[in-house]
Design a protein around this motif. Structure first.
Motif, PDB file in Angstrom:
ATOM      1  N   GLY A 317       0.800  -1.221   0.000  1.00  0.00           N
ATOM      2  CA  GLY A 317       0.000   0.000   0.000  1.00  0.00           C
ATOM      3  C   GLY A 317       0.829   1.266   0.000  1.00  0.00           C
ATOM      4  N   PRO A 318       0.170   2.415  -0.091  1.00  0.00           N
ATOM      5  CA  PRO A 318       0.874   3.703  -0.067  1.00  0.00           C
ATOM      6  C   PRO A 318       1.391   4.029   1.326  1.00  0.00           C
ATOM      7  N   THR A 319       2.545   4.666   1.387  1.00  0.00           N
ATOM      8  CA  THR A 319       3.122   5.113   2.652  1.00  0.00           C
ATOM      9  C   THR A 319       3.543   6.568   2.518  1.00  0.00           C
ATOM     10  N   ALA A 320       3.404   7.330   3.591  1.00  0.00           N
ATOM     11  CA  ALA A 320       3.814   8.739   3.617  1.00  0.00           C
ATOM     12  C   ALA A 320       4.603   8.974   4.898  1.00  0.00           C
ATOM     13  N   ILE A 321       5.873   9.330   4.736  1.00  0.00           N
ATOM     14  CA  ILE A 321       6.764   9.490   5.885  1.00  0.00           C
ATOM     15  C   ILE A 321       7.320  10.905   5.902  1.00  0.00           C
ATOM     16  N   PRO A 322       7.053  11.697   6.948  1.00  0.00           N
ATOM     17  CA  PRO A 322       7.557  13.072   7.003  1.00  0.00           C
ATOM     18  C   PRO A 322       9.055  13.116   7.254  1.00  0.00           C
ATOM     19  N   THR A 323       9.755  13.955   6.471  1.00  0.00           N
ATOM     20  CA  THR A 323      11.203  14.129   6.650  1.00  0.00           C
ATOM     21  C   THR A 323      11.577  15.560   7.014  1.00  0.00           C
ATOM     22  N   GLY A 324      10.606  16.475   6.925  1.00  0.00           N
ATOM     23  CA  GLY A 324      10.898  17.881   7.165  1.00  0.00           C
ATOM     24  C   GLY A 324      11.173  18.651   5.893  1.00  0.00           C
ATOM     25  N   SER A 325      11.285  17.958   4.768  1.00  0.00           N
ATOM     26  CA  SER A 325      11.501  18.593   3.469  1.00  0.00           C
ATOM     27  C   SER A 325      10.391  18.142   2.523  1.00  0.00           C
ATOM     28  N   PRO A 326       9.627  19.080   1.963  1.00  0.00           N
ATOM     29  CA  PRO A 326       8.521  18.690   1.055  1.00  0.00           C
ATOM     30  C   PRO A 326       8.995  17.848  -0.120  1.00  0.00           C
ATOM     31  N   LEU A 328      11.619  15.829  -0.280  1.00  0.00           N
ATOM     32  CA  LEU A 328      11.978  14.498   0.167  1.00  0.00           C
ATOM     33  C   LEU A 328      10.757  13.725   0.650  1.00  0.00           C
ATOM     34  N   ASP A 329       9.768  14.441   1.183  1.00  0.00           N
ATOM     35  CA  ASP A 329       8.522  13.776   1.576  1.00  0.00           C
ATOM     36  C   ASP A 329       7.898  13.072   0.378  1.00  0.00           C
ATOM     37  N   GLU A 330       7.963  13.737  -0.770  1.00  0.00           N
ATOM     38  CA  GLU A 330       7.400  13.142  -1.979  1.00  0.00           C
ATOM     39  C   GLU A 330       8.228  11.952  -2.435  1.00  0.00           C
ATOM     40  N   LEU A 331       9.536  12.024  -2.232  1.00  0.00           N
ATOM     41  CA  LEU A 331      10.404  10.926  -2.641  1.00  0.00           C
ATOM     42  C   LEU A 331      10.146   9.674  -1.816  1.00  0.00           C
ATOM     43  N   VAL A 332      10.061   9.820  -0.495  1.00  0.00           N
ATOM     44  CA  VAL A 332       9.910   8.648   0.369  1.00  0.00           C
ATOM     45  C   VAL A 332       8.468   8.171   0.448  1.00  0.00           C
ATOM     46  N   ALA A 333       7.536   8.912  -0.151  1.00  0.00           N
ATOM     47  CA  ALA A 333       6.155   8.434  -0.225  1.00  0.00           C
ATOM     48  C   ALA A 333       6.054   7.407  -1.336  1.00  0.00           C
ATOM     49  N   THR A 334       5.692   6.185  -0.992  1.00  0.00           N
ATOM     50  CA  THR A 334       5.643   5.100  -1.966  1.00  0.00           C
ATOM     51  C   THR A 334       4.202   4.638  -2.182  1.00  0.00           C
ATOM     52  N   ARG A 335       3.991   3.912  -3.274  1.00  0.00           N
ATOM     53  CA  ARG A 335       2.645   3.433  -3.611  1.00  0.00           C
ATOM     54  C   ARG A 335       2.518   1.921  -3.489  1.00  0.00           C
ATOM     55  N   GLY A 336       3.619   1.220  -3.369  1.00  0.00           N
ATOM     56  CA  GLY A 336       3.567  -0.222  -3.201  1.00  0.00           C
ATOM     57  C   GLY A 336       2.974  -0.944  -4.396  1.00  0.00           C
ATOM     58  N   MET A 337       2.484  -2.145  -4.130  1.00  0.00           N
ATOM     59  CA  MET A 337       1.912  -2.955  -5.192  1.00  0.00           C
ATOM     60  C   MET A 337       0.662  -2.308  -5.776  1.00  0.00           C
ATOM     61  N   ALA A 338      -0.081  -1.606  -4.951  1.00  0.00           N
ATOM     62  CA  ALA A 338      -1.294  -0.935  -5.430  1.00  0.00           C
ATOM     63  C   ALA A 338      -0.967   0.117  -6.478  1.00  0.00           C
ATOM     64  N   GLY A 339       0.214   0.718  -6.388  1.00  0.00           N
ATOM     65  CA  GLY A 339       0.599   1.749  -7.339  1.00  0.00           C
ATOM     66  C   GLY A 339       0.867   1.213  -8.731  1.00  0.00           C
ATOM     67  N   MET A 340       0.988  -0.112  -8.864  1.00  0.00           N
ATOM     68  CA  MET A 340       1.250  -0.726 -10.165  1.00  0.00           C
ATOM     69  C   MET A 340      -0.032  -1.122 -10.897  1.00  0.00           C
ATOM     70  N   LEU A 341      -1.172  -0.977 -10.254  1.00  0.00           N
ATOM     71  CA  LEU A 341      -2.406  -1.486 -10.841  1.00  0.00           C
ATOM     72  C   LEU A 341      -2.795  -0.757 -12.123  1.00  0.00           C
ATOM     73  N   ASN A 342      -2.521   0.552 -12.201  1.00  0.00           N
ATOM     74  CA  ASN A 342      -2.838   1.272 -13.438  1.00  0.00           C
ATOM     75  C   ASN A 342      -2.000   0.760 -14.609  1.00  0.00           C
ATOM     76  N   THR A 343      -0.730   0.446 -14.336  1.00  0.00           N
ATOM     77  CA  THR A 343       0.125  -0.102 -15.389  1.00  0.00           C
ATOM     78  C   THR A 343      -0.347  -1.496 -15.797  1.00  0.00           C
ATOM     79  N   VAL A 344      -0.750  -2.300 -14.811  1.00  0.00           N
ATOM     80  CA  VAL A 344      -1.290  -3.635 -15.111  1.00  0.00           C
ATOM     81  C   VAL A 344      -2.543  -3.501 -15.965  1.00  0.00           C
TER      82      VAL A 344
END
Length: 498
Positions: A317-326, A328-344
């Protein structure tokens, strides 16, 4: 690959006219143009899929209405196409799991942290290219790399006084190099699976054109960095500090990519390697980032159940982890397997379109046009490269360009006795890397918006993207590492086997 059956052979006895066969492609191009104009970078979220299914319906109506093609033949072709893409779908889902687990475990942040440490004004451009290449290689996503670390590097480069075209060119060159060679890249998986080449074979063969192209790009960025005026002084330390504050950065985490590399060298199947890579990262996640796992699970302290939940959530699933930098916040925010469903989803719809085009004989009719002009290996590669660029221009989507180019030339390469890995490499050298150079392509529009630089401004400085298709032609002309597929000329190859 579509299996031969008596009904399909009857259909192929009389191929559809070339102009009729081009109608579904024309409809697809028109629909995609409208979709891209309406949805922009979000076209992959559904618009492109609907366009593919609509073009599929047009192909079906023409086949049944004009050429009396049986629906059972078209249906079987669709089923065979989707069956052939099953392994690619599994790989894509595993890629999603790795993207999440490698980020939350701190593997990717560690790579970025040490990469940022090498920044220096005189070598900023080449360092930016290398950093983006490394991040993209680890994440498998040029879009994520550009939208995150690329944005940060864009700001740093502008503060140093570098022209924005050069900065964007270095970022994009590095990002697409890593994306092209990454085991985690959906475009790499798509290109290899569409042609039927094992992914490790595909990646190894791409090295002969990709590495020289990247070396040329690095040389240009080194010279440009030394010659261009800049004010000096970088803010990379701020981003590095944000990463260290959010994650436990340690060289020990680099053992995860090293272990994955060992599995790749030992030539284990891609699915096995990717699954093991996700498991390695999950173990590292619990050992190195227990607080991060607790945040993902939504608890204050970690126990067995919350740890189990956090690890699984980081994978699927998606994860959102605060780093103090907007950024970098976007970089470390992941979508996991669910993020691949549009490509599938896109792959399944594209396989439907490719299936009816193949089953109706329309794809073979279009390929016959190229067969008239292709006499040697060079002309086959040149035609493939040209088709990849053409489809990027007319379909405005790199995924569809990869699929159409691969499907269109499979029969041609088989009849000429050319190895399928040559086709998959030629497709990547054109359809994948050139998509970002087209202003109305989803890649071009997205990167121009993300970096704040017009496509026409950064285009001349995307050295790797420009050199790659040219290098493909040079290698083909020289005949370097290009062999005839023994015993396959004039007959259909058994795609998908080493």
């Amino acid at each position: 690959m579509v299996n031969e059956n008596p009904n399909q052979k009857d259909n192929r006895a009389k191929l559809p006219a070339a102009w009729v066969s081009a109608v579904p492609l024309a409809v697809l191009t028109l629909l995609l143009y409208v979709v891209i104009r309406g949805f922009g970078g979000d076209a992959i979220n559904g618009g492109s899929q609907i366009a593919l299914l609509s073009a599929t319906s047009v192909c079906v109506m023409l086949s049944i209405g004009i050429y009396r093609c049986k629906w059972s033949v078209l249906e079987e072709a669709i089923i065979d196409n989707i069956r052939a893409s099953a392994s690619a779908i599994v790989i894509l889902l595993l890629i999603g799991a790795i993207a999440g687990s490698w980020m939350v475990s701190g593997v990717v942040p560690t790579m970025i942290y040490y990469g940022l440490k090498i920044l220096h004004p005189s070598f900023f451009l080449v360092a930016s290219c290398l950093i983006c290449a490394g991040v993209s290689l680890m994440t498998g996503s040029s879009w994520t790399t550009i939208a995150t670390i690329g944005v940060a590097l864009m700001g740093i480069g502008q503060a140093m006084g570098f022209p924005e075209g050069w900065i964007a060119g270095a970022i994009i060159s590095g990002a697409y190099f890593g994306d092209k060679l990454s085991l985690l890249s959906d475009t790499t998986v798509l290109a290899s699976s569409t042609v039927g080449v094992p992914i490790f074979t595909h990646i190894r063969y791409m090295l002969y054109t990709t590495i020289p192209s990247f070396v040329i790009a690095l040389a240009v960025f080194i010279v440009a960095g030394l010659m261009l005026d800049h004010t000096g002084g970088a803010h990379a330390g701020l981003y590095a500090d944000s990463l260290r504050a959010a994650f436990r950065i340690t060289p020990w985490l680099l053992l995860v990519p090293v272990a994955t590399g060992v599995l790749i060298v030992r030539k284990l199947p891609a699915i096995v390697t990717l699954f093991c890579a996700a498991v390695f990262a999950c173990v590292a996640m619990l050992l190195a980032q227990p607080e991060m796992v607790a945040k993902v699970a939504g608890v204050g302290s970690l126990d067995f159940m919350s740890g189990f939940k956090g690890v699984l959530m980081s994978c699927f699933g998606p994860t959102a982890i605060p780093t103090g930098s907007p950024h970098l916040d976007e970089l470390v925010a992941t979508r996991g397997m669910a993020g691949m469903l549009n490509t599938v989803w896109l792959i399944i719809c594209a396989m439907c379109f490719g299936g009816v085009m193949t089953g109706s004989g329309m794809l073979r009719s279009l390929t016959a046009i190229f067969l008239r002009f292709v006499r040697r290996t060079f002309s086959a590669v040149a035609s493939t490269v040209g088709a990849g660029i053409f489809f990027n221009l007319c379909t405005a989507d790199q995924y569809i360009s990869i699929i159409l180019s691969g499907r269109l030339f499979r029969e041609l390469y088989a009849e000429r006795g050319l190895e399928p890995r040559l086709l998959s490499r030629s497709v990547e050298d054109s359809a994948t890397v050139c998509s970002v150079l087209v202003p109305w392509n989803s890649c071009g529009m997205t990167q121009a918006t993300v970096l704040g630089v017009s496509t026409f401004v950064y285009m001349p400085y995307c050295i790797f993207n420009i050199v790659s298709p040219l290098m493909s032609l040079v290698v083909a002309a020289a005949g370097w590492k290009i062999k005839k597929a023994a015993g396959t000329a004039g007959r259909r190859p058994d795609y998908g086997k080493e």
